[in-house]
Motif scaffolding. Structure first.
Motif, short mmCIF file in Angstrom:
data_model
loop_
_atom_site.label_atom_id
_atom_site.label_comp_id
_atom_site.label_asym_id
_atom_site.label_seq_id
_atom_site.Cartn_x
_atom_site.Cartn_y
_atom_site.Cartn_z
N PRO A 208 0.60 -1.00 0.16
CA PRO A 208 -0.10 0.26 -0.04
C PRO A 208 1.04 1.15 -0.15
O PRO A 208 1.95 1.54 0.31
N ASP A 209 0.14 1.93 -0.56
CA ASP A 209 1.28 3.68 -1.08
C ASP A 209 0.56 4.42 -1.40
O ASP A 209 -0.49 4.67 -2.12
N GLU A 210 0.55 5.09 -0.10
CA GLU A 210 -0.34 6.14 -0.43
C GLU A 210 0.26 7.76 -0.45
O GLU A 210 0.04 8.88 -0.27
N ARG A 211 1.99 7.75 -1.05
CA ARG A 211 2.33 9.23 -1.83
C ARG A 211 1.76 9.93 -2.34
O ARG A 211 1.13 8.79 -3.42
N PRO A 212 1.08 10.68 -2.37
CA PRO A 212 1.19 11.21 -3.77
C PRO A 212 2.00 11.40 -5.05
O PRO A 212 2.55 11.41 -4.62
N LEU A 213 1.50 11.76 -6.13
CA LEU A 213 3.02 11.53 -7.08
C LEU A 213 3.17 12.39 -7.64
O LEU A 213 2.22 13.78 -6.72
N PRO A 214 4.66 12.99 -7.34
CA PRO A 214 5.70 14.20 -7.07
C PRO A 214 5.03 15.30 -7.94
O PRO A 214 3.71 15.06 -8.49
N ARG A 215 4.84 16.74 -7.49
CA ARG A 215 3.91 17.44 -8.40
C ARG A 215 4.10 18.31 -9.61
O ARG A 215 3.49 17.79 -10.46
N LEU A 259 7.89 8.80 -20.84
CA LEU A 259 8.25 9.20 -19.58
C LEU A 259 9.43 7.52 -18.53
O LEU A 259 9.21 6.36 -19.17
N LEU A 260 10.26 8.73 -18.43
CA LEU A 260 11.79 7.66 -17.95
C LEU A 260 11.86 7.26 -16.64
O LEU A 260 11.41 9.25 -16.02
N SER A 261 12.18 6.84 -15.76
CA SER A 261 11.99 6.29 -14.72
C SER A 261 13.89 5.54 -14.74
O SER A 261 14.30 5.37 -15.55
N ARG A 262 14.60 6.70 -13.75
CA ARG A 262 16.18 6.52 -13.99
C ARG A 262 16.31 5.56 -13.58
O ARG A 262 17.21 4.28 -14.13
N GLY A 263 16.17 5.34 -12.35
CA GLY A 263 16.02 3.67 -11.70
C GLY A 263 17.56 3.26 -11.73
O GLY A 263 19.00 4.92 -11.42
N THR A 278 11.32 13.10 -16.69
CA THR A 278 12.58 12.09 -16.15
C THR A 278 11.58 11.96 -14.71
O THR A 278 11.85 13.23 -14.49
N VAL A 279 11.40 10.60 -14.04
CA VAL A 279 11.11 10.45 -12.44
C VAL A 279 11.82 9.83 -12.32
O VAL A 279 12.29 8.43 -12.70
N GLY A 280 12.42 10.17 -10.43
CA GLY A 280 12.76 9.29 -9.70
C GLY A 280 11.40 7.82 -8.88
O GLY A 280 10.79 7.68 -9.54
N GLU A 281 12.51 7.78 -8.08
CA GLU A 281 10.99 7.42 -7.27
C GLU A 281 9.83 7.91 -7.03
O GLU A 281 9.36 8.65 -7.33
N ALA A 282 8.90 6.72 -7.26
CA ALA A 282 7.47 6.83 -7.35
C ALA A 282 6.31 6.03 -7.09
O ALA A 282 6.77 4.30 -7.19
N ASP A 283 5.61 6.22 -6.51
CA ASP A 283 4.15 4.80 -6.51
C ASP A 283 3.93 4.64 -7.52
O ASP A 283 2.69 5.43 -8.31
#
Length: 388
Positions: A208-215, A259-263, A278-283
């Motif tokens: 379960p992950d309740e974090r909002p997506l980064p703005r 949408l590129l995930s750095r990983g 480019t996105v880092g950590e996200a739900d």
């Protein structure tokens, strides 16, 4: 494993997780409010430096992993009722020995079926121990694998056991797995055929992950049509610049944003155009529900999360169990798969076109309604003795 810890805690259990001291793992556990005990060396430097398939340094890594079980994990498990283990054989065999020494219950969990003995599939080759190509019978191959495991790790395990007053064991692999291992995969996505092994298939363990997506990510998603997600998780990807360029080209060829995930591959776009973010950590559970397709390496987690989101997939296997999940995605008709770990833009474009076809999207959406979401509840109930 964090998902299971969260569920156990919600049911009233005290939970402690032993994990490598990588920043990513520490942040993940801290965010979930789960107590972490740092165990062993960081994983990321190892993953990003080991040559695929090479056995160089394996003996020392195995020795370090097993020593951590008899030292750090043994201390952390004092006073506990159950020890749940996953991971490489030096870890799980050492962990079961610790549980035996402490007189507590032990459970082994696999998050992929390929490592569990079955007459329906061959075993994965161990580093430095290729399976004989002339042997075609799966049962015989699993017997060879058991002997290889004993030769590689049996002496090491029994030396540790002797040091703590435990008798030696034969058949280290089966000792570590037990006769009733948990298989934390979805029965539709991954049907386990009956075997002599008493596998308990719980369903995938979704966290379960309740974090909002980064703005910034949310703004990018809101600014246009659903993009194509491209990410390879913890794969180091020595060809990262090439595959990032190919994936961006394929998405653009299909008229899609990217949408590129750095990983751990540190993927980055080759240009500064505004159709790529480019996105880092996200739900990923929330994120995948808002993309047009997911291009990934074929880990059990990425495959299951994309399937649950009902989004088509393009699997680019890099090794391990990835070919298995690629095969399942194509067999279920919920996406496409490639044989080349570093495909060209043209090859990726063709695969993406197949994944984005209306019939593929419809099958992916239909399958999502069958994916079990109660895997951690099932497993936690079994561990706590509350399952019917």
């Amino acid at each position: 494993m964090v998902a299971l810890a969260v569920r156990l805690r919600a049911l009233g259990a005290r939970v402690r997780v032993c994990a490598p001291p990588d920043e990513e793992f520490a942040a993940l556990l801290a965010g979930a409010g789960v107590e972490m005990v740092a165990s062993g060396a960081p994983v990321r430097p190892l993953v990003t430096t080991v040559v695929p398939g090479s056995a160089a340094g394996l003996a020392q890594r195995a020795a370090d992993l097993m020593a951590a079980q008899f030292e750090t994990v043994a201390a952390a498990a004092e006073g506990c009722d159950v020890l749940v283990a996953t991971g490489p054989l030096p870890v799980s065999a050492g962990a079961r020995s610790v549980a035996e020494k402490l007189g507590i219950r032990y459970a082994y969990v696999s998050h992929s079926p390929v490592s569990l003995p079955s007459p329906h599939q061959p075993p994965p080759a161990r580093r430095g121990r290729p399976l004989p190509p002339e042997v075609a019978d799966n049962r015989e191959l699993w017997e060879i694998d058991a002997r290889n495991a004993d030769e590689m790790f049996g002496g090491l395990l029994n030396a540790h056991r002797a040091a703590v007053g435990l008798p030696p064991v034969d058949g280290i692999r089966d000792y570590a797995f037990t006769g009733t291992p948990f298989l934390a995969t979805d029965p539709v996505l991954d049907p386990w055929p009956p075997t002599g092994l008493g596998v308990v298939q719980t369903g995938t363990w979704f966290r379960p992950d309740e974090r909002p997506l980064p703005r910034g990510l949310a703004a990018f998603l809101d600014a246009g049509d659903p993009p194509v997600f491209v990410g390879f998780g913890s794969m180091p990807m020595t060809t990262a610049p090439d595959i990032a360029r190919a994936a961006v080209g394929a998405a653009r060829a299909m008229g899609r944003r990217i949408l590129l995930s750095r990983g751990w591959a540190e993927l980055e776009p080759a240009d500064g155009r505004d159709d790529c973010f480019t996105v880092g950590e996200a739900d990923h559970g929330a994120l995948f529900a808002r993309v047009a397709a997911v291009v990934h390496h074929g880990s059990s987690g990425s495959t299951a999360t994309a399937a649950r989101a009902g989004v088509p997939q393009v699997v680019v296997p890099q090794g391990a169990d990835h070919p298995y999940w690629a095969e399942r995605v194509t067999a279920l008709g919920i996406g496409a798969a490639l044989d080349d770990p570093a495909p060209s833009a043209e090859t990726l474009t063709a695969a993406l076109a197949a994944a984005l076809a209306p019939e593929t999207r419809a099958r992916a959406a239909a399958l999502s309604r069958t994916i079990r979401t109660d895997g951690t509840t099932e497993a936690a109930g079994l561990l706590l003795g509350r399952s019917e």
